[in-house]
Design an enzyme around this catalytic site. Structure first.
Site, PDB file in Angstrom:
ATOM      1  N   HIS A   1       6.115  -3.870   2.930  1.00 16.91           N
ATOM      2  CA  HIS A   1       4.685  -4.056   3.198  1.00 16.91           C
ATOM      3  C   HIS A   1       3.922  -2.885   2.590  1.00 16.91           C
ATOM      4  O   HIS A   1       4.208  -1.720   2.888  1.00 16.91           O
ATOM      5  CB  HIS A   1       4.501  -4.091   4.723  1.00 16.91           C
ATOM      6  CG  HIS A   1       3.108  -4.306   5.199  1.00 16.91           C
ATOM      7  ND1 HIS A   1       2.584  -5.558   5.441  1.00 16.91           N
ATOM      8  CD2 HIS A   1       2.129  -3.423   5.506  1.00 16.91           C
ATOM      9  CE1 HIS A   1       1.340  -5.434   5.873  1.00 16.91           C
ATOM     10  NE2 HIS A   1       1.030  -4.141   5.929  1.00 16.91           N
TER      11      HIS A   1
ATOM     12  N   ASP B   1       0.372  -1.090   2.175  1.00 14.70           N
ATOM     13  CA  ASP B   1      -0.972  -0.967   2.763  1.00 14.70           C
ATOM     14  C   ASP B   1      -1.927  -0.360   1.751  1.00 14.70           C
ATOM     15  O   ASP B   1      -1.854   0.834   1.459  1.00 14.70           O
ATOM     16  CB  ASP B   1      -0.902  -0.095   4.026  1.00 14.70           C
ATOM     17  CG  ASP B   1      -0.315  -0.855   5.189  1.00 14.70           C
ATOM     18  OD1 ASP B   1      -0.806  -1.963   5.481  1.00 14.70           O
ATOM     19  OD2 ASP B   1       0.647  -0.349   5.792  1.00 14.70           O
TER      20      ASP B   1
ATOM     21  N   HIS C   1      -1.131  -5.715   1.492  1.00 12.07           N
ATOM     22  CA  HIS C   1      -2.132  -5.915   2.546  1.00 12.07           C
ATOM     23  C   HIS C   1      -3.385  -5.188   2.079  1.00 12.07           C
ATOM     24  O   HIS C   1      -3.464  -3.957   2.152  1.00 12.07           O
ATOM     25  CB  HIS C   1      -1.571  -5.346   3.859  1.00 12.07           C
ATOM     26  CG  HIS C   1      -2.548  -5.343   4.991  1.00 12.07           C
ATOM     27  ND1 HIS C   1      -2.353  -4.597   6.140  1.00 12.07           N
ATOM     28  CD2 HIS C   1      -3.712  -6.010   5.178  1.00 12.07           C
ATOM     29  CE1 HIS C   1      -3.361  -4.790   6.966  1.00 12.07           C
ATOM     30  NE2 HIS C   1      -4.213  -5.639   6.401  1.00 12.07           N
TER      31      HIS C   1
ATOM     32  N   MET D   1      -6.739  -3.800   2.312  1.00 15.78           N
ATOM     33  CA  MET D   1      -7.830  -3.363   3.209  1.00 15.78           C
ATOM     34  C   MET D   1      -8.900  -2.760   2.316  1.00 15.78           C
ATOM     35  O   MET D   1      -9.080  -1.532   2.239  1.00 15.78           O
ATOM     36  CB  MET D   1      -7.273  -2.356   4.226  1.00 15.78           C
ATOM     37  CG  MET D   1      -6.375  -3.015   5.259  1.00 15.78           C
ATOM     38  SD  MET D   1      -5.331  -1.836   6.150  1.00 15.78           S
ATOM     39  CE  MET D   1      -3.956  -1.726   5.037  1.00 15.78           C
TER      40      MET D   1
ATOM     41  N   PHE E   1      -4.998   3.274   9.648  1.00 11.95           N
ATOM     42  CA  PHE E   1      -4.049   4.372   9.873  1.00 11.95           C
ATOM     43  C   PHE E   1      -2.738   3.847  10.439  1.00 11.95           C
ATOM     44  O   PHE E   1      -2.741   2.875  11.201  1.00 11.95           O
ATOM     45  CB  PHE E   1      -4.636   5.398  10.865  1.00 11.95           C
ATOM     46  CG  PHE E   1      -5.964   5.948  10.399  1.00 11.95           C
ATOM     47  CD1 PHE E   1      -6.013   6.995   9.478  1.00 11.95           C
ATOM     48  CD2 PHE E   1      -7.151   5.390  10.848  1.00 11.95           C
ATOM     49  CE1 PHE E   1      -7.237   7.472   9.027  1.00 11.95           C
ATOM     50  CE2 PHE E   1      -8.380   5.865  10.399  1.00 11.95           C
ATOM     51  CZ  PHE E   1      -8.420   6.907   9.487  1.00 11.95           C
TER      52      PHE E   1
ATOM     53  N   ASP F   1       0.832  -6.730  12.644  1.00 13.58           N
ATOM     54  CA  ASP F   1       0.799  -5.447  11.923  1.00 13.58           C
ATOM     55  C   ASP F   1       0.053  -4.395  12.736  1.00 13.58           C
ATOM     56  O   ASP F   1      -1.145  -4.530  12.984  1.00 13.58           O
ATOM     57  CB  ASP F   1       0.095  -5.671  10.575  1.00 13.58           C
ATOM     58  CG  ASP F   1       0.098  -4.422   9.693  1.00 13.58           C
ATOM     59  OD1 ASP F   1       0.761  -3.443  10.060  1.00 13.58           O
ATOM     60  OD2 ASP F   1      -0.569  -4.460   8.640  1.00 13.58           O
TER      61      ASP F   1
HETATM   62  C1  DX5 Z   1      -2.756  -0.173   9.420  1.00  9.46           C
HETATM   63  C2  DX5 Z   1      -1.708  -0.778   8.492  1.00  9.46           C
HETATM   64  C3  DX5 Z   1      -0.355  -0.944   9.105  1.00  9.46           C
HETATM   65  C4  DX5 Z   1       0.208   0.297   9.682  1.00  9.46           C
HETATM   66  C5  DX5 Z   1       1.592   0.113  10.196  1.00  9.46           C
HETATM   67  O1  DX5 Z   1      -3.990  -0.178   8.816  1.00  9.46           O
HETATM   68  O2  DX5 Z   1      -2.119  -2.046   8.062  1.00  9.46           O
HETATM   69  O3  DX5 Z   1       0.514  -1.578   8.215  1.00  9.46           O
HETATM   70  O4  DX5 Z   1       0.153   1.366   8.821  1.00  9.46           O
HETATM   71  O5  DX5 Z   1       2.004   1.331  10.730  1.00  9.46           O
HETATM   72  P1  DX5 Z   1       2.430   1.506  12.253  1.00  9.46           P
HETATM   73  O6  DX5 Z   1       3.608   0.573  12.450  1.00  9.46           O
HETATM   74  O7  DX5 Z   1       2.765   2.940  12.352  1.00  9.46           O
HETATM   75  O8  DX5 Z   1       1.272   1.109  13.119  1.00  9.46           O
HETATM   76 ZN    ZN Z   2      -0.656  -3.334   6.921  1.00 11.31          ZN
END
Ligand code: DX5
Ligand code: ZN
Length: 224
Positions: free
Chosen positions: A29, A31, A62, A64, A139, A171
């Protein structure tokens, strides 16, 4: 339930080793944060290209970001097979999904914790995946929001009512304390960030989470 390690909290000076340590994962995954849609910056397609070279696992991005339509092609080109866009960030969500599919990737939609499931109704058949955020995006290492259990269960029912087959992904804040309950609620794929890439060996931490999933599913079978 499949597990998708997020590299966000991995050691970026040793990213190849970090990804090698989770070779037993189901996918990686990625981010992607732009500092606008979320108050954080992560990494871009150059890093994704490097990740693509170091693993055979599927990569999902993903996004964002405030302009998913212009950035999605970068990540498809870099080797991601699934692109997930935020419903809240796309002005023309149906078009965003079609653009991704036209470029040969699979498309998914992410929903922030406060976004209702109803936004999915008229695009549900176009989706490979629905990603339910269980933290506010931006985060790693945040606390799981418990209201998401109900959202998952509601989406499982809606998926059946809509006769769809998308996967349900969760997630944010997934860890040893809640992963069994998520599996039981009907999650198909869980993102695991800091629960894997924290202190200790990521491979062992991933396998421990997997054992917990298997135990919770066996427990559920036993109750039927
Ligand atoms: C948050 C991200 C997540 C996150 C996952 O904005 O989309 O993927 O970093 O990390 P943990 O499992 O530490 O919450
Ligand atoms: Zn994510």
């Amino acid at each position: 339930m499949r597990l998708a390690p997020s590299i966000l909290t991995a050691d970026f000076l040793n990213l190849g080793a970090a990804i090698g340590a989770v070779a037993q994962a189901d996918e990686i995954h990625l981010d992607i944060m732009d500092g606008h849609y979320v108050p954080n910056l992560s990494f871009g397609p150059i890093v994704v290209q490097a990740v693509r070279k170091t693993t055979d696992l599927n990569l999902s991005a993903h996004l964002m970001v405030t302009n998913p339509d212009s950035m999605a092609p970068w990540f498809i080109e870099a080797g991601c097979s699934l692109i997930v866009v935020h419903a809240e960030a796309s002005t023309h969500l149906h078009r965003s999904l079609q653009n991704i599919k036209n470029l040969g990737a699979e498309a998914g939609v992410a929903l922030n914790p406060s976004t209702p499931l109803e936004v999915l109704e008229y695009i549900a058949h176009d989706l490979k995946r629905v990603l339910l955020m269980s933290v506010n995006p931006g985060f790693g290492g945040q606390l799981f929001i418990p209201a998401i259990y109900d959202k998952i269960k509601k989406l499982v029912k809606l998926r059946q009512a809509w006769s769809c087959s998308f996967d349900i992904e969760v997630d944010g804040g997934v860890n040893a304390d809640n992963i069994g309950m998520l599996a039981q609620a009907g999650v198909d794929i869980a993102v695991v960030g800091s629960a894997v890439f924290g202190p200790g060996d990521p491979g062992e931490r991933l396998q421990r989470l997997r054992r917990q999933v298997i135990e919770s599913q066996a427990h559920l079978e036993g109750r039927k």
